[in-house]
Design a protein around this motif. Structure first.
Motif, short mmCIF file in Angstrom:
data_model
loop_
_atom_site.label_atom_id
_atom_site.label_comp_id
_atom_site.label_asym_id
_atom_site.label_seq_id
_atom_site.Cartn_x
_atom_site.Cartn_y
_atom_site.Cartn_z
N LYS A 47 3.42 5.80 -2.66
CA LYS A 47 4.66 6.50 -3.01
C LYS A 47 4.76 6.65 -4.53
O LYS A 47 5.11 7.70 -5.04
CB LYS A 47 5.84 5.66 -2.51
CG LYS A 47 6.94 6.50 -1.87
CD LYS A 47 8.06 5.57 -1.51
CE LYS A 47 8.80 6.06 -0.29
NZ LYS A 47 9.81 5.07 0.09
N LEU A 48 4.41 5.59 -5.22
CA LEU A 48 4.58 5.55 -6.67
C LEU A 48 3.59 6.47 -7.36
O LEU A 48 3.95 7.24 -8.24
CB LEU A 48 4.39 4.11 -7.16
CG LEU A 48 5.13 3.74 -8.43
CD1 LEU A 48 6.62 3.67 -8.15
CD2 LEU A 48 4.63 2.42 -8.95
N SER A 49 2.31 6.39 -6.94
CA SER A 49 1.27 7.14 -7.65
C SER A 49 0.88 8.41 -6.92
O SER A 49 0.10 9.19 -7.44
CB SER A 49 0.04 6.27 -7.84
OG SER A 49 -0.49 5.93 -6.58
N SER A 50 1.41 8.57 -5.74
CA SER A 50 1.08 9.71 -4.87
C SER A 50 -0.43 9.93 -4.79
O SER A 50 -0.91 11.04 -4.86
CB SER A 50 1.81 10.99 -5.34
OG SER A 50 1.37 11.35 -6.64
N SER A 51 -1.17 8.86 -4.73
CA SER A 51 -2.61 9.00 -4.55
C SER A 51 -3.08 7.84 -3.68
O SER A 51 -2.85 6.67 -4.01
CB SER A 51 -3.34 8.95 -5.90
OG SER A 51 -4.66 8.53 -5.73
N GLU A 52 -3.72 8.17 -2.58
CA GLU A 52 -4.16 7.10 -1.69
C GLU A 52 -5.30 6.30 -2.30
O GLU A 52 -5.44 5.11 -2.03
CB GLU A 52 -4.60 7.71 -0.35
CG GLU A 52 -3.43 8.20 0.44
CD GLU A 52 -3.79 8.39 1.89
OE1 GLU A 52 -4.98 8.19 2.23
OE2 GLU A 52 -2.90 8.74 2.67
N LEU A 53 -6.10 6.97 -3.13
CA LEU A 53 -7.25 6.29 -3.73
C LEU A 53 -6.80 5.15 -4.63
O LEU A 53 -7.30 4.02 -4.53
CB LEU A 53 -8.08 7.30 -4.52
CG LEU A 53 -9.40 6.76 -5.03
CD1 LEU A 53 -10.37 6.55 -3.87
CD2 LEU A 53 -10.02 7.69 -6.06
N ILE A 54 -5.83 5.47 -5.49
CA ILE A 54 -5.34 4.44 -6.41
C ILE A 54 -4.76 3.29 -5.62
O ILE A 54 -5.02 2.11 -5.91
CB ILE A 54 -4.30 5.04 -7.38
CG1 ILE A 54 -5.01 6.00 -8.34
CG2 ILE A 54 -3.59 3.94 -8.15
CD1 ILE A 54 -4.08 6.72 -9.27
N ALA A 55 -4.01 3.64 -4.59
CA ALA A 55 -3.40 2.60 -3.77
C ALA A 55 -4.47 1.73 -3.14
O ALA A 55 -4.38 0.49 -3.13
CB ALA A 55 -2.54 3.22 -2.70
N LEU A 56 -5.54 2.40 -2.69
CA LEU A 56 -6.63 1.66 -2.08
C LEU A 56 -7.26 0.69 -3.08
O LEU A 56 -7.49 -0.49 -2.78
CB LEU A 56 -7.68 2.66 -1.57
CG LEU A 56 -8.44 2.24 -0.32
CD1 LEU A 56 -7.48 2.07 0.83
CD2 LEU A 56 -9.49 3.29 0.01
N TYR A 77 0.84 -1.20 0.00
CA TYR A 77 0.00 0.00 0.00
C TYR A 77 0.87 1.25 0.00
O TYR A 77 0.71 2.13 -0.85
CB TYR A 77 -0.91 -0.06 1.23
CG TYR A 77 -1.75 1.16 1.45
CD1 TYR A 77 -2.90 1.36 0.68
CD2 TYR A 77 -1.43 2.09 2.42
CE1 TYR A 77 -3.69 2.46 0.88
CE2 TYR A 77 -2.22 3.20 2.63
CZ TYR A 77 -3.35 3.39 1.86
OH TYR A 77 -4.12 4.48 2.06
N ASP A 78 1.82 1.29 0.92
CA ASP A 78 2.71 2.44 0.99
C ASP A 78 3.47 2.62 -0.31
O ASP A 78 3.67 3.72 -0.80
CB ASP A 78 3.70 2.26 2.15
CG ASP A 78 2.98 2.14 3.46
OD1 ASP A 78 1.87 2.68 3.56
OD2 ASP A 78 3.51 1.48 4.36
N TRP A 79 3.87 1.51 -0.85
CA TRP A 79 4.67 1.55 -2.08
C TRP A 79 3.87 2.17 -3.21
O TRP A 79 4.35 3.01 -3.95
CB TRP A 79 5.10 0.13 -2.40
CG TRP A 79 6.05 0.04 -3.54
CD1 TRP A 79 7.32 0.51 -3.57
CD2 TRP A 79 5.78 -0.54 -4.81
NE1 TRP A 79 7.89 0.25 -4.78
CE2 TRP A 79 6.96 -0.40 -5.57
CE3 TRP A 79 4.68 -1.17 -5.38
CZ2 TRP A 79 7.05 -0.87 -6.86
CZ3 TRP A 79 4.77 -1.64 -6.66
CH2 TRP A 79 5.94 -1.49 -7.40
N VAL A 80 2.60 1.73 -3.32
CA VAL A 80 1.76 2.28 -4.39
C VAL A 80 1.48 3.75 -4.12
O VAL A 80 1.47 4.57 -5.05
CB VAL A 80 0.46 1.48 -4.53
CG1 VAL A 80 -0.44 2.07 -5.59
CG2 VAL A 80 0.76 0.03 -4.87
#
Lengths: 383, 204, 158, 355, 180
Positions: free
Chosen positions: D14-23, D9-12
């Motif tokens: 960091k990568l996309s700088s969007s919590e929504l996408i990571a979620l 989750y943190d990695w995504v």
């Protein structure tokens, strides 16, 4: 017409506390098209009413319209799992009426094929019994072995399931050259698989729990209901027509009549009926081995075939030990080439009639096991 | 208590025993014969379909002499045979060299009814009807299972019928003629015959 | 026990109820009895220790063209002998006493005989059709039976 | 401890700088995995059953029939969706979705590797257990709403079965919680790090004295294995859908995609319990050989292969054993498993006290 | 407009895309056929033998289902009597579309050996339900039934899904067969 009303009336009397469950005619474990009307109190069976006739194929009507040899294919289709055994009492009866003595070789081949078919039948019986309990794999192992037996039948008669092989006065065709080796290899294979089946299914603790002390049938009830074969032998009564009223050449062989001892439960429970079939396969193997040893390979199997089959006026009741029990034919001849009447005493028909008696008070899951342990074939129940 | 522990032990032991057997089979060689890729006639010698297997019936019309024995032996009545008499000198002999006595314009076999019992094979005197190992003939329509074996075309049948009719007419004519001739001869011979009869009576 | 002895014993007991005894070579030896004494004779055959016919092998309904009949094939499991009992009834009033209470196996056999031949079994607890549907008409195994044309909208002849 | 690990989750994030996408990524990844897994498991079930029975299984769909499950999905999508007239329609339609949801919700806390767990909540074990029990509601709904006696019998049986088997299972899980002193699945996993003798089936990390506890933990493993079979309705406990008695049990009346939901839910449940088995007793994403092939990526491999092994065991058992009767099933649970589970519980408690 | 017109055009194969989709859907249906575990008479034993290891029906993607709701095709394996005929019709109606029927053996094809005197035998199951493939034999060898299955798969592969008119024509033909 009056009967319909009667049935409807019975339906209107349903106790609201109990559930009427209709099992069949399409149900995975009714072994065909049997319909059971089951009354359940919770999951406990309080009443079973078998409704049969979903495969009533008018055998007796056909028998009246056919000449004697033409009846044999229809007899095959009665108990289609053990067709060889079915043909035998019929053929034997007509031979008795006409006074034909069949050659020695024919008798041996008949015995061998009948016993092989007994093995095949018991394999199906045990396989489907296991299937009722949910064990699918032993079913396929047993069917794999049955396939080898069918191959031998096909080599001799040309048919895989329905043979039309026992003819009046002889056989339809001679056996093939490698017959003895083939049969002996089958015997070996059957014994090997039986060892596995004993471990995998029959003495499995779960399976024993399912079948022990379930569906207990006392011997006197079994006799009163006319049961025969493994059903009555499972109750501890050594009633076997091969020993009691020896026909053909069964008096030449050394074999035991297997009876149930209540090995893990009570005498006459489902386990006993099943284990009788299981051990009978071994006895059949013994008979086959002896017969193979004694059998003459030369000689014609068709020399005594009569040109015209026209038994004298008379009637006869012939019976033989089918894998499922006593199969009888009451043949009435009027002196022409067509029988006046053939009544068949279907083994399964009689054996099934005991089901309501022995399944009361058990759970619904047990009813399925009891039905499986009786081992019926609907073709013979309904004819 | 002893039974309780024994039951648990048996339960676990027999389950493990069963699992041992099935895992051995998991790695055993399978017995399946893949049908469309491998025809049962090509199987290894062990469980190959024997040549006397009773499947589709074949009737060799060049051997059939139209005796109707198969139709009579059939328990199902699925064979229909109709015959025409042969005009002397018209028909070539059967394949096996025997004299052909009957034309068979209609020989049908309904495989939707046939019970493959093999009773029709035995009575055939010329071995024209036989069971083959062919079993791949399922159909989308039931009518496709109705087999017509007769090789005679409609024209041929018509021709043969005409021939037979002609022959019969001729025969009838001949017979009539012969009868006529005989009658005539009789008539010619009658008066003296009667005379002779009378004479005989007289003599008597 | 030989059939002759059985016949003689039965004859001594029931007298006129035994109509006929047949021991010709092409027949299994049988007795023909009257319907009114059939139940008693069957009970006697089962319960007398020297007969001991505890096993009813077969029960067949018969159509003898002018009248109907029932044939009982008996067998003794202990003594290993067999015997045949026959009754004949008229087609107009085919009533035979039920032996269901003597041999329970007769229950289904009698229902079948009723279904196929139309023989009424007096005293049977549930004499309804067994093989044919409950609303089937006619008795199929009689010699003069004609196939119906239709059953529930399905054509019967080919 | 969790803070030090850089999760997926943190990695995504960091990568996309969007919590929504990571979620979304974190939520859908298990679904993708579930679908792929279900196809593999269906094929595995077909093939393993076939090989055990000396057959071949599907052979004519792709090489060796490997795309058979795809064909099945394509077919099931086209099937007519029947709702019987007499059925209670809202419940009837809801049941398969509820069942599937419950099975899928369990995936939320499954730690696929040390760096990836969709939701690293502290009560993971409790949550997964609760979600497993939720399936029974879907089952009863389906069975009752079908208005079919077989379905009803199947549903009622399965309620009785699942509820009674939850007790030994819960006690076993409690014992593990005592051993691990945490309900967080990541912590339980991390506790078992190192060599394979640190797994809880071998008593967990400890001194040589733990040889006393090994029989206890091993029987706990067996108990949970049996209970998990019962919870997923697999042989020898497949009474709710016992073919020979109840035609198809609670899903007798279902067709098409709704039936496929039940089918998927069953396989998803199988994976959940297999995952729990590997987490609780076999070290989860830990390599069995110390540092050899250890790490977040290898963790996925170890975790999935361990779980698949238990899926295989479930399939293997199914094609070996007959089925128990319904009252015997209860008997096994109440008379055998629950007492033994209690004994284990006490033993583990004593062990932890004196250790 | 154009697309719909094309859909209705019997001489237009549904276009490349629709054609491909149709192919995939047909492929799915032909390769994954679940059959109803249902046996009637002698043929049912050969049918069971076909499920067994030597012949292995599962090679064709055929998996037994005990409930008619989940089955794709039904094999009428044996004699259909009048008492049973109504049940078979019910079973067929309970199955979800698309559904297929294989008539196995002489009895199901036309009454078989019982066609002449069998007062209680339905003379051919096609009098009550439409049959897709007739497999002759009494009983057919398992291989013969497998051949029938291949024939059925061929038939499914040729089926038109998007071509409405063609489908309607097919349905009409089916009804014609029933009414006959």
């Amino acid at each position: 017409m009056s009967e319909t009303k009667k049935v409807e009336f019975e339906y209107s009397q349903i106790d609201s506390e109990r559930m009427r469950l209709n099992v069949g005619p399409q149900h995975p474990s009714t072994h065909g098209v049997l319909r059971l009307e089951v009354e359940l109190d919770g999951e406990i069976v309080t009443e079973v009413v078998p409704h049969i006739g979903y495969l009533h194929r008018c055998f007796e009507k056909h028998a009246e319209k056919m000449t004697y040899p033409q009846v044999i294919p229809y007899i095959d289709r009665m108990d289609y799992i053990s067709a060889m055994n079915n043909e035998w009492p019929y053929v034997m009866g007509i031979e008795k009426l006409m006074g034909i003595e069949v050659p020695e070789k024919v008798e041996y081949i008949r015995v061998i094929f009948a016993e092989l078919n007994r093995i095949a039948n018991h394999q199906i019986a045990i396989a489907t019994f296991g299937l009722d309990a949910g064990a699918f794999t032993p079913f396929l192992y047993l069917f794999r072995d049955r396939e080898f037996i069918l191959t031998v039948f096909e080599k001799a008669s040309g048919g895989r399931l329905l043979y039309n092989y026992y003819w009046v006065g002889g056989l339809a065709a001679d056996v093939h050259k490698e017959f003895k080796e083939d049969v002996l290899s089958i015997v070996k294979q059957v014994r090997e698989t039986n060892k596995e089946i004993a471990d995998l299914l029959i003495y499995n603790k779960i399976f024993i729990e399912r079948v022990a002390n379930v569906g207990i049938l006392p011997a006197d009830v079994a006799i009163n209901y006319g049961c025969s074969g493994p059903v009555v032998r499972g109750s501890g009564l050594p009633f076997d027509l091969r020993k009691d009223a020896p026909y053909s050449i069964y008096d030449r062989f050394d074999f035991d009549v297997v009876i149930g001892h209540g090995e893990v439960g009570t005498v006459g429970d489902c386990f006993d009926r099943n284990i009788v079939r299981f051990h009978e396969m071994e006895q059949s193997c013994r008979i086959i081995e002896q017969a193979i040893e004694q059998m003459p390979m030369d000689g014609d199997v068709r020399e005594k075939l009569p040109k015209k089959i026209r038994p004298p006026k008379g009637e006869i009741y012939t019976k033989a030990e089918n894998p499922k029990g006593e199969l009888g034919f009451y043949i009435v001849s009027n002196g022409t080439d067509k029988p006046e009447r053939i009544k068949s005493r279907g083994t399964s028909f009689v054996n099934l009639s005991v089901l309501p008696e022995i399944s009361k008070g058990y759970l619904f899951a047990d009813l399925i096991m009891i039905l499986g342990s009786v081992d019926i074939v609907l073709g013979e129940v309904d004819r | 208590m002893k039974k309780y522990i024994n039951d648990i032990w048996l339960g676990i032991y027999t389950v493990l025993l069963g699992m041992k057997i099935t895992i051995v089979h998991l790695f055993a060689k399978n017995v399946t014969v893949q049908y469309p890729n491998k025809h049962p006639l090509e199987k290894a010698s062990g469980d190959k379909m024997p040549m006397n297997a009773r499947n589709r019936i074949f009737v060799d019309m060049e051997l059939c002499n139209g005796c109707n024995g198969c139709a009579r032996a059939c328990p199902v009545n699925c064979i229909t045979v109709e015959t025409l008499k042969v005009v002397p000198g018209d028909a070539p002999p059967l394949k096996n060299g025997e004299r052909r006595g009957l034309w068979v314009p209609v020989y049908t076999l309904d495989f939707a009814k046939c019970c493959f019992c093999g009773l029709c094979i035995d009575p055939c005197p010329t071995e024209a009807i036989k069971m083959t190992t062919e079993f791949e003939y399922s159909a989308y329509d039931r009518k496709d299972l109705f087999y017509k074996f007769s090789t005679m075309t409609d024209e041929e049948i018509k021709q043969k019928k005409e021939l037979l009719a002609n022959f019969q007419a001729e025969k009838a004519k001949k017979e009539a003629e012969a009868k006529k001739a005989a009658d005539a001869a009789k008539a010619a011979a009658e008066p003296p015959k009667s005379e002779s009869g009378e004479l005989k009576i007289d003599n008597g | 026990m030989q059939a002759q002895e059985i016949y003689e014993k039965l004859k001594a007991e029931f007298g006129d109820a035994i109509i006929e005894f047949n021991a010709e070579p092409f027949f299994d030896p049988f007795v023909r009895v009257t319907t009114d004494k059939l139940f008693d004779i069957c009970l006697e055959l089962r319960d007398t220790p020297e007969f001991d016919f505890d096993y009813l092998a077969c029960l067949s309904g018969m159509d003898y063209k002018e009248n109907l009949g029932v044939v009982y094939h008996l067998y003794s499991i202990k003594l290993k002998h067999s015997f045949v009992v026959k009754v004949t009834v008229s087609k107009e009033n085919p009533v035979v006493p039920s032996v269901e209470r003597i041999w329970r196996t007769a229950d289904w056999h009698e229902r079948e005989a009723y279904d196929m031949m139309g023989i009424q079994f007096e005293g049977h607890h549930n004499l309804i059709r067994i093989l044919c549907p409950y609303d089937w008409e006619g008795f199929p195994l009689r010699k003069d039976y004609v196939q119906p044309d239709e059953y529930h909208g399905m054509k019967v002849p080919y | 401890m969790e803070q030090q690990i850089l999760t997926l989750y943190d990695w995504v994030v960091k990568l996309s700088s969007s919590e929504l996408i990571a979620l979304i990524v974190v939520i859908t990844l298990p679904l993708v995995f579930l679908i792929v897994y279900a196809l593999v498991a269906i094929l595995g079930e077909l093939k393993i059953s076939a090989f055990i029975q000396e057959r071949l299984g599907p052979m004519r769909t792709g090489p060796w029939g490997i795309i058979q499950p795809v064909a099945e999905v394509v077919k099931l999508l086209q099937k007519e969706d029947i709702t019987p007239d007499a059925a209670n329609k809202p419940l009837f339609n809801m049941a398969p979705f509820l069942m599937f949801t419950a099975a899928y919700a369990g995936f939320a806390v499954i730690p696929f590797s040390s760096h990836f767990v969709p939701a690293g909540i502290n009560l993971g074990l409790f949550y997964i257990f609760a979600m497993g029990s939720l399936a029974v509601i879907g089952l009863v709904m389906g069975g009752w709403a079908s208005n079919n006696k077989y379905s009803l019998l199947g549903a009622l049986r399965s309620v009785a079965q699942i509820i009674s088997y939850e007790i030994p299972a819960a006690i076993v899980i409690l014992s593990i919680v005592i051993l691990a002193s945490s309900m967080n699945l990541q912590v339980i996993n991390a506790n078992q790090g190192g060599w394979f003798w640190n797994w809880y089936v071998f008593g967990g990390p400890g001194t040589a004295w733990k040889i006393i506890i090994i029989p206890i933990t091993f029987s706990m493993f067996l108990l949970y294995l049996i209970a998990s079979l019962a919870e997923t309705n697999r042989t020898p406990f497949d009474i709710p859908e016992g073919e020979s008695e109840l035609v198809a049990g609670y899903h007798t009346e279902y067709s098409g995609m709704k039936f496929a939901m039940f089918f998927f839910a069953e396989y998803a449940n199988m994976f959940v319990v297999a995952a729990l088995l590997s987490i609780l007793f076999f070290g989860g994403w830990n390599s069995p050989f110390g540092d050899f092939m250890n790490g977040p990526i290898w963790g996925v491999f170890w975790f999935i292969s361990k779980s698949f092994f238990f899926v295989f065991v479930q399939i293997w058992l199914r094609w070996t054993l007959p089925r128990l009767r319904v009252d015997q099933l209860m008997g096994v649970s109440w008379k055998v498993m629950t007492p033994i589970a209690f004994i284990c519980f006490f033993a583990v408690g004593l062990w932890t006290m004196f250790n | 407009m154009g697309l719909l017109n094309k859909l209705d055009d019997p001489y237009y194969g549904g276009g490349i895309i629709l054609g491909k989709v149709e192919d995939i859907l047909n492929w799915g249906r032909s390769k994954s056929d679940w059959y109803l575990q249902f046996g009637l008479a002698c043929c049912a034993i050969e049918f069971m033998a076909m499920n067994a290891s030597h012949f292995d029906f599962m090679r064709f993607g055929c998996i037994p289902r005990t409930s008619p709701r989940q089955a794709d095709f039904i094999i009428i394996s044996g004699t259909v009597t009048f008492k049973m005929a109504e049940r078979i019709k019910t079973l067929y109606e309970q199955m979800a579309e698309p559904k297929y029927v294989i008539s196995m053996g002489s009895c199901a094809n036309s009454g078989g050996p019982y066609w002449e005197h069998g007062y209680h035998v339905l003379k051919g199951v096609d009098r009550i339900i439409p049959v897709d493939v007739y497999v002759p034999g009494c009983p057919p060898r398992p291989e013969a039934l497998e051949e029938g299955m291949i024939r059925l798969q061929e038939k499914i592969n040729k089926q038109a899904i998007f071509n409405k008119r063609k489908r309607l024509a097919e349905e009409e033909q089916k009804e014609l067969i029933i009414s006959n």
